[in-house]
Design an enzyme around this catalytic site. Structure first.
Site, PDB file in Angstrom:
ATOM      1  N   ASP A  74       0.816  -1.227   0.000  1.00  0.00           N
ATOM      2  CA  ASP A  74       0.000   0.000   0.000  1.00  0.00           C
ATOM      3  C   ASP A  74       0.847   1.274   0.000  1.00  0.00           C
ATOM      4  OD1 ASP A  74      -2.574  -0.988  -0.177  1.00  0.00           O
ATOM      5  OD2 ASP A  74      -2.886  -1.094   2.000  1.00  0.00           O
ATOM      6  N   ARG A 119       0.246  -1.675   7.651  1.00  0.00           N
ATOM      7  CA  ARG A 119       0.812  -0.458   7.056  1.00  0.00           C
ATOM      8  C   ARG A 119       1.749   0.299   8.009  1.00  0.00           C
ATOM      9  NH1 ARG A 119      -2.811   3.274   3.295  1.00  0.00           N
ATOM     10  NH2 ARG A 119      -0.691   3.736   2.606  1.00  0.00           N
ATOM     11  N   ARG A 170     -10.097   5.691  10.451  1.00  0.00           N
ATOM     12  CA  ARG A 170      -8.645   5.575  10.571  1.00  0.00           C
ATOM     13  C   ARG A 170      -8.077   6.588  11.565  1.00  0.00           C
ATOM     14  NH1 ARG A 170      -6.641   2.769   5.974  1.00  0.00           N
ATOM     15  NH2 ARG A 170      -8.222   1.239   5.426  1.00  0.00           N
ATOM     16  N   HIS A 197     -11.402   7.329   4.220  1.00  0.00           N
ATOM     17  CA  HIS A 197     -10.466   8.455   4.380  1.00  0.00           C
ATOM     18  C   HIS A 197     -11.170   9.713   3.878  1.00  0.00           C
ATOM     19  CE1 HIS A 197      -6.545   5.872   4.108  1.00  0.00           C
ATOM     20  NE2 HIS A 197      -6.647   6.353   5.335  1.00  0.00           N
ATOM     21  N   CYS A 218      -4.907   9.538  -3.490  1.00  0.00           N
ATOM     22  CA  CYS A 218      -4.183   8.610  -2.611  1.00  0.00           C
ATOM     23  C   CYS A 218      -2.742   8.430  -3.059  1.00  0.00           C
ATOM     24  CB  CYS A 218      -4.857   7.237  -2.614  1.00  0.00           C
ATOM     25  SG  CYS A 218      -6.518   7.232  -1.977  1.00  0.00           S
TER      26      CYS A 218
HETATM   27  N1  ARG Z   1      -5.325   0.061   0.844  1.00  0.00           N
HETATM   28  C1  ARG Z   1      -5.090   1.364   1.405  1.00  0.00           C
HETATM   29  C2  ARG Z   1      -5.695   1.435   2.797  1.00  0.00           C
HETATM   30  O1  ARG Z   1      -6.762   0.915   2.969  1.00  0.00           O
HETATM   31  C3  ARG Z   1      -5.650   2.441   0.526  1.00  0.00           C
HETATM   32  C4  ARG Z   1      -5.286   3.818   0.974  1.00  0.00           C
HETATM   33  C5  ARG Z   1      -5.946   4.898   0.167  1.00  0.00           C
HETATM   34  N2  ARG Z   1      -5.400   6.149   0.469  1.00  0.00           N
HETATM   35  C6  ARG Z   1      -6.079   7.313   0.613  1.00  0.00           C
HETATM   36  N3  ARG Z   1      -5.407   8.399   0.787  1.00  0.00           N
HETATM   37  N4  ARG Z   1      -7.385   7.338   0.637  1.00  0.00           N
HETATM   38  O2  ARG Z   1      -5.129   1.977   3.712  1.00  0.00           O
END
Ligand code: ARG
Length: 276
Positions: free
Chosen positions: A76, A101, A146, A175, A269
């Site tokens: 990612d 991550r 998040r 996000h 992203c």
């Molecule tokens: N697979 C990543 C996650 O779920 C995607 C991140 C997407 N990034 C963003 N800035 N929206 O964390």
């Protein structure tokens, strides 16, 4: 007869400096958002090809594009927006929600350090520009999936700017940068259904003229776009958003990042703005 064809305001592009990460090791091997299906195949070389197109668009727009070296085992990492939040040469590092991550946080902070930014190691969980957006001199800050609300206070203290907390309620738009697009210094586009009522109230008050996008456009991550104030790089499938942008005097540029959409990310992203 009244003339209803009001002229769209003139928009001005300003040169952007961004950080990107080539998706050399991109795949979907775990599931931390509803877009990700580890059981389905991904095509890393296609991801790289599509990403190359975005990279070239930025170069053609005369952006100053920096690259961070991708790391094996961090699929990612291509979503550079989550690597931190940078204003006034201060880089607030990311502290990721999910263990998969977490190693990206220090990797991005090392890059900021090596490139002359004043790095602030975060105390609170936050996913960088994925949940922090600068507009109208304020910081819009997402939470719900998040980024922790405690980090909103941390960011306010670091940058000395007003922080507007917004609650995200739809797991597909986990996000803030999947639910809000910053178009220029004062204008945004957003998806109302991604927010709770109190957050919507804040958005309506601050941005009465915002572009409201359709559910269909949001569902191809149309809002996950990057603008220089005139040119707005968006998902090519977000057709109504494209039309609305044109009507308002912007220049939408469509790009197909279908492969990166399998990880739940789009144009924005893949883009971290570096503000010196
Ligand atoms: N697979 C990543 C996650 O779920 C995607 C991140 C997407 N990034 C963003 N800035 N929206 O964390």
């Amino acid at each position: 007869m009244t003339d209803t064809s009001a002229a769209a305001p003139a928009r001005t592009a300003s040169k952007r400096t961004v950080l990107m990460c080539r998706p050399d090791y991109f795949t979907v091997s775990y599931r931390i958002n509803p877009w990700m299906h580890p059981e389905d195949p991904t095509d890393t070389s296609l991801a790289v090809k599509q990403w190359d197109v975005l990279h070239q668009i930025y170069l053609d727009l005369d952006f100053d594009v920096h690259l961070i070296e991708p790391i094996v085992g961090l699929p990612d990492m291509v979503y550079a927006a989550n690597g931190g939040f940078v204003i006034d040469n201060i880089a607030y590092g990311a502290s990721f929600t999910y263990p998969e991550r977490q190693p990206e946080g220090p990797a991005y902070m090392d890059w900021f350090e090596a490139n002359g930014f004043d790095v602030r190691v975060p105390e609170e969980v936050n996913e960088g520009e994925g949940d922090f957006l600068l507009v109208a001199g304020k910081i819009l800050a997402g939470t719900g999936f998040r980024t922790a609300t405690n980090s909103h206070g941390e960011v306010a203290a670091i940058y000395g700017r007003e922080v507007v907390s917004l609650n995200l309620v739809n797991p597909s738009f986990y996000h803030l940068d999947t639910a809000v697009a910053v178009l220029d210094d004062n204008n945004i586009a957003y998806l109302p259904s991604a927010f709770d009522e109190s957050s919507l109230e804040k958005l309506r008050t601050l941005f009465p003229d915002a572009v409201i996008v359709t559910e269909q456009d949001a569902a191809v991550l149309g809002l996950n776009s990057f603008s220089d104030g005139y040119n707005v790089v968006i998902a090519s499938r977000a057709k109504d958003f494209e039309r609305q942008l044109r009507e308002r005097g912007y220049n939408p540029i469509g790009v197909d990042l279908s492969e990166l959409l399998l990880g739940g990310g789009g144009v924005k992203c893949c883009t971290l703005e570096l503000r010196r």
